[in-house]
Scaffold this motif. Structure first.
Motif: not given
Length: 253
Positions: A128-140, A21-36
């Motif tokens: 941070e990538f493993l445990y915290f969600p991000f959006d475009k603003d955080k990426l910037l 489950e620790d990797w769930q957030q990382a997977e969501e971040n990877l998917a979000h990043l791949a999309d952007i």
């Protein structure tokens, strides 16, 4: 060895307890990043592999048992490991690939092991990538900072009035026509207001100005290549926003 390990591997694949489950957030971040960034499935797999290597010490240690890694051998191993054609791996691990351009992965040019070819890059902190969600603003925030409001006025630059009026006119035209590759070099001695002028020109043209940072949070100078990576990443995030101007300061390197 292969004969012994294959049935064990097939058994492991059926065990849901392996899901972390620790990797769930990382997977969501990877998917979000791949999309952007419009990453391919293969690029996302390589990035995930790099993150695992950075986060799981035991996995990285495995590669100590392989022979000294050449680029070709590393491509063979990664191709087999991730089930991606070697030709595709070759493209992904070239210096001009997306993963390198955006500083998502980096490469040790004096490699000892295979994992040295796909090191986690400097754009994101792995924890941070493993445990915290991000959006475009955080990426910037990882690559640019909004410019401060100018403290001077254009009247302070009367001695170069013709020049800044020409720049203003050209900037407005560039925004209206959505031109690409619009750049200005402002050259002068330290303390003469170059950054202030850039911010004033952005303001007068109705543009939001952002600075590509040249120092990190610890006060260390950021390498030129990394600043270019940040610029490319920011430009990707700003696509479709025609009211943005990027400012590079301290560009001797």
């Amino acid at each position: 060895v292969t004969t012994l390990l294959k049935p064990r591997y097939e058994t492991l694949l059926k065990k849901t307890a392996l899901y972390d489950e620790d990797w769930q957030q990382a997977e969501e971040n990877l998917a979000h990043l791949a999309d952007i960034l419009e990453l391919t499935s293969a690029e996302t797999k390589v990035l995930r592999f790099s993150l695992y290597l950075e986060s799981e010490g035991e996995l990285e240690e495995i590669f100590d048992y392989f022979k000294r890694g050449t680029f070709s051998f590393a491509q063979d191993v990664i191709s087999n490991l991730l089930d991606i054609p070697k030709s595709e791996i070759h493209k992904i691990l070239k210096k001009n690939s997306k993963l390198f351009q955006y500083d998502l992965i980096k490469r040790d040019y004096s490699p000892r092991d295979i994992d040295d070819f796909v090191q986690w890059g400097g754009l994101f902190d792995a924890e941070e990538f493993l445990y915290f969600p991000f959006d475009k603003d955080k990426l910037l925030k990882n690559c640019v900072t909004p410019s401060d409001s100018p403290k001077l006025r254009l009247s302070n630059f009367e001695h170069i009035k013709y020049t800044h009026q020409m720049i203003q006119s050209y900037l407005k035209q560039a925004v209206e026509k959505q031109q690409k590759g619009v750049n200005f070099l402002i050259y002068g001695a330290p303390g003469t207001g170059k950054t202030e002028l850039a911010e004033l020109l952005a303001q007068s043209a109705g543009l939001n100005a952002y600075n590509i940072a040249y120092m990190d949070d610890d006060g260390e100078v950021i390498a030129a290549r990394k600043r270019l990576n940040h610029c490319q990443f920011a430009q990707k995030l700003f696509i479709g926003k025609t009211n943005t101007l990027l400012i590079f300061d301290e560009i001797e390197d």
